[in-house]
Design a protein around this motif. Structure first.
Motif, mmCIF file in Angstrom:
data_model
loop_
_atom_site.group_PDB
_atom_site.id
_atom_site.type_symbol
_atom_site.label_atom_id
_atom_site.label_comp_id
_atom_site.label_asym_id
_atom_site.label_seq_id
_atom_site.Cartn_x
_atom_site.Cartn_y
_atom_site.Cartn_z
ATOM 1 N N THR A 15 0.864 -1.239 -0.025
ATOM 2 C CA THR A 15 -0.088 -0.026 0.051
ATOM 3 C C THR A 15 0.898 1.241 0.023
ATOM 4 N N GLY A 16 2.076 0.962 -0.058
ATOM 5 C CA GLY A 16 3.157 2.379 -0.052
ATOM 6 C C GLY A 16 4.470 1.746 -0.184
ATOM 7 N N GLU A 45 0.638 -9.299 1.750
ATOM 8 C CA GLU A 45 -0.796 -9.179 2.249
ATOM 9 C C GLU A 45 -1.418 -7.948 1.652
ATOM 10 N N ASP A 46 -2.516 -8.490 0.510
ATOM 11 C CA ASP A 46 -2.932 -7.338 -0.119
ATOM 12 C C ASP A 46 -4.322 -7.527 -0.037
ATOM 13 N N THR A 47 -4.952 -7.818 1.065
ATOM 14 C CA THR A 47 -6.333 -8.083 1.171
ATOM 15 C C THR A 47 -7.058 -6.604 1.287
ATOM 16 N N ASP A 48 -6.199 -5.520 1.480
ATOM 17 C CA ASP A 48 -6.661 -4.327 1.351
ATOM 18 C C ASP A 48 -6.914 -3.913 0.061
ATOM 19 N N LEU A 49 -8.025 -4.188 -0.833
ATOM 20 C CA LEU A 49 -7.948 -4.056 -2.339
ATOM 21 C C LEU A 49 -7.851 -2.949 -2.728
ATOM 22 N N ARG A 55 2.624 -1.710 -8.072
ATOM 23 C CA ARG A 55 3.589 -0.912 -8.533
ATOM 24 C C ARG A 55 4.440 -0.761 -6.679
ATOM 25 N N HIS A 56 3.505 -0.936 -5.876
ATOM 26 C CA HIS A 56 4.017 -1.010 -4.593
ATOM 27 C C HIS A 56 4.692 -2.476 -4.453
ATOM 28 N N GLU A 57 4.219 -3.258 -4.969
ATOM 29 C CA GLU A 57 4.361 -4.616 -4.642
ATOM 30 C C GLU A 57 5.749 -4.731 -5.324
ATOM 31 N N GLN A 90 -2.283 -12.773 -0.600
ATOM 32 C CA GLN A 90 -3.404 -13.160 0.269
ATOM 33 C C GLN A 90 -4.666 -12.998 -0.803
ATOM 34 N N SER A 91 -4.528 -12.264 -1.827
ATOM 35 C CA SER A 91 -5.641 -12.024 -2.670
ATOM 36 C C SER A 91 -6.074 -13.199 -3.472
ATOM 37 N N GLU A 92 -4.913 -14.053 -3.441
ATOM 38 C CA GLU A 92 -5.036 -15.343 -4.368
ATOM 39 C C GLU A 92 -5.306 -16.519 -3.450
ATOM 40 N N ARG A 93 -5.711 -16.252 -2.130
ATOM 41 C CA ARG A 93 -5.907 -17.439 -1.147
ATOM 42 C C ARG A 93 -7.205 -17.244 -0.558
#
Length: 507
Positions: A15-16, A45-49, A55-57, A90-93
């Motif tokens: 997220t940043g 941990e990208d569940t904060d969609l 780009r941050h990842e 996490q978005s894939e889990r």
């Protein structure tokens, strides 16, 4: 968990930018894995969609790689690979989390909560007014399972809560010792948010991180102390599933010089910023390691990555807050700049000069050889690579008017001695033809000294101002050859020779 091998993870949210605190957490996890012969896992941990961005990842992965923190399992990037416990985002889990939620509901360890936000807020206000702990009343726990399922099937919105056992929640912290939380201080935490709003049906952080840590067989959770309050909820989730609770190590807060939590107001705090400033990765890694840890004896301050791996023990991590000292980081960076191979520093420094319009974008053999000499002379005078263009700017461009009007120079240049010295210097510059060497320039200065009777700073300072715009700087015997050689190169802007500088300054 079936494994006895050490397995640790770094699990940032994209997220940043990656900042100092998280970077130290990543480093300590990596060091512990390497010290114990274990595995270092990167999990996103990208569940904060709404806030997570690719780009941050990508940036945080690049920052980790720049620091030399290679992961053994994690998202695919440049061949970094995956692993047997994926997916690592996490978005894939989400399906994994849904299956575990269904299990908890079926076993009666979790329940649906149909309370509206307004009802929950009313509960909190009443508890506050009566000076009671502001925890959930468990009113929905009493709903019979059949009724709960029927209401859910009818489309009524609900969250899923974990039923906290009526006993203290305990865990062992390798930094802080045994920690205990009373059950009534935790409340029944939400595992899955209500199926309405922007985050509809999304599992919460404490839930998914526990599932991921368990399924990825994490043995040690090393993270910042801002997560201590999350830990009892996670322990309760481990226990609900019958999983072994890992070891925890909560790292101290990093403070600024004012003893407040480190933030942007204290200066650069992101790894990308330090990289852009020209801090070497080995300097930053060395410094971050010392923020809350010290080797046996506590006297050493410089460590290679290999030495850090050999020395690193969680028992040496302190619970006391660490103060980020920018001067200490600069000191370490100067240390590593001196140790670095000249060719490496030349490559790293070149873009700063290209951006300033002082060097061409493409390196040539002649300019590179000259530039390496420039760096050898000026590198000891800087803390970071981004300071080099400013420190050496007078080599490439000089402004006589600015030098004369500078208050520090004006008073000196107005003296009779300075005017006599510069007049004699101008005569020699006009009359001379050929290659000006450091030896010949030294002869000039000796002749001027003999003819004018001026010596010391009254002799050298006016000349230095004429050549560099300042009365302080490198010795003439080192500076003159650089100026002369640079004046013959095909630079973006012509670098004026010694004679050109003198003639322009005294005209």
């Amino acid at each position: 968990m079936s494994t006895t091998k050490t397995r640790v993870r770094f699990a940032p949210s994209p997220t940043g930018l990656l900042h100092v605190g998280n970077a130290r957490t990543a480093l300590y996890n990596w060091l512990y894995a390497r010290h114990t012969g274990g595995d270092f896992i990167l999990r996103i941990e990208d569940t904060d969609l709404e806030r997570s961005e690719e780009r941050h990842e990508a940036q945080l992965m690049q920052d980790l790689q720049w620091m030399g923190l290679a992961w053994d399992e994690g998202p695919e990037l440049s061949g970094a690979g995956g692993g047997p416990h994926g997916p690592y985002r996490q978005s894939e889990r989400l399906e994994i989390y849904r299956e575990h939620t269904a299990r908890l509901l079926a076993e009666g360890k979790a329940y649906r909560c149909f309370c509206t936000p307004e009802e929950l807020e009313a509960e909190r206000k009443l508890a506050a007014a009566e000076h009671r702990p502001q925890i959930y009343s468990r009113r929905c726990l009493a709903i019979p399972p059949a009724e709960s399922e029927a209401r859910a099937a009818s489309g009524e919105h609900f969250a899923v809560r974990l039923q906290i056992p009526d006993r203290p929640l305990r865990f062992h912290d390798l930094v802080r010792g045994d920690v205990e939380f009373a059950a009534d201080s935790v409340s029944d935490p939400v595992l899955v948010r209500s199926a309405s709003g922007a985050s509809a049906g999304i599992p919460v952080y404490n839930y998914v991180v526990t599932i991921d840590d368990a399924l990825m067989e994490i043995t040690h959770v090393i993270r910042g102390d801002d997560h201590i309050s999350n830990t009892p909820k996670q322990v309760a989730i481990y226990e609900a599933f019958g999983w072994k609770v890992p070891e925890f190590a909560h790292l101290s807060t990093i403070l600024g010089a004012d003893r407040e939590r480190l933030s942007k107001r204290h200066g650069a705090t992101s790894i990308a910023s330090f990289r852009e400033m020209g801090i070497l990765p080995e300097a930053l890694v060395n410094y971050l390691a010392l923020l809350g840890w010290g080797a046996e004896g506590g006297l050493r301050e410089t460590f290679t990555p290999g030495e850090l791996i050999n020395e690193f023990k969680l028992e040496r991590v302190t619970a006391s807050p660490a103060v980020f000292d920018f001067e200490k980081l600069n000191w370490l960076n100067r240390h590593y700049l001196k140790l670095a191979e000249p060719a490496r520093i030349t490559d790293l420094a070149w873009p700063y000069f290209t951006a300033a319009g002082l060097l061409p974008s493409v390196q040539s053999v002649e300019i590179t050889e000259w530039f390496t000499k420039v760096l050898a002379l000026f590198l000891p005078a800087v803390d970071r690579l981004d300071q080099l263009p400013g420190r050496t700017h007078f080599l490439f461009q000089i402004n006589p008017d600015a030098a004369v009007s500078n208050p520090e120079n004006a008073e000196l240049l107005a003296t009779e001695n300075a005017q006599r010295v510069l007049a004699e210097l101008a005569v020699r510059a006009r009359e001379f033809e050929g290659d000006l060497t450091a030896e010949l320039f030294k002869t000039w200065m000796n002749e001027i000294k003999a003819e004018t009777g001026v010596k010391g700073k009254d002799l050298f300072h006016p000349v230095r101002i004429a050549l560099t715009g300042s009365h302080s700087g490198p010795e003439f015997e080192k500076l003159i050859p650089l100026i002369e050689e640079g004046s013959t190169l095909a630079l973006p802007n012509h670098l004026p020779s010694v004679r050109e500088r003198i003639q322009e300054f005294t005209s």
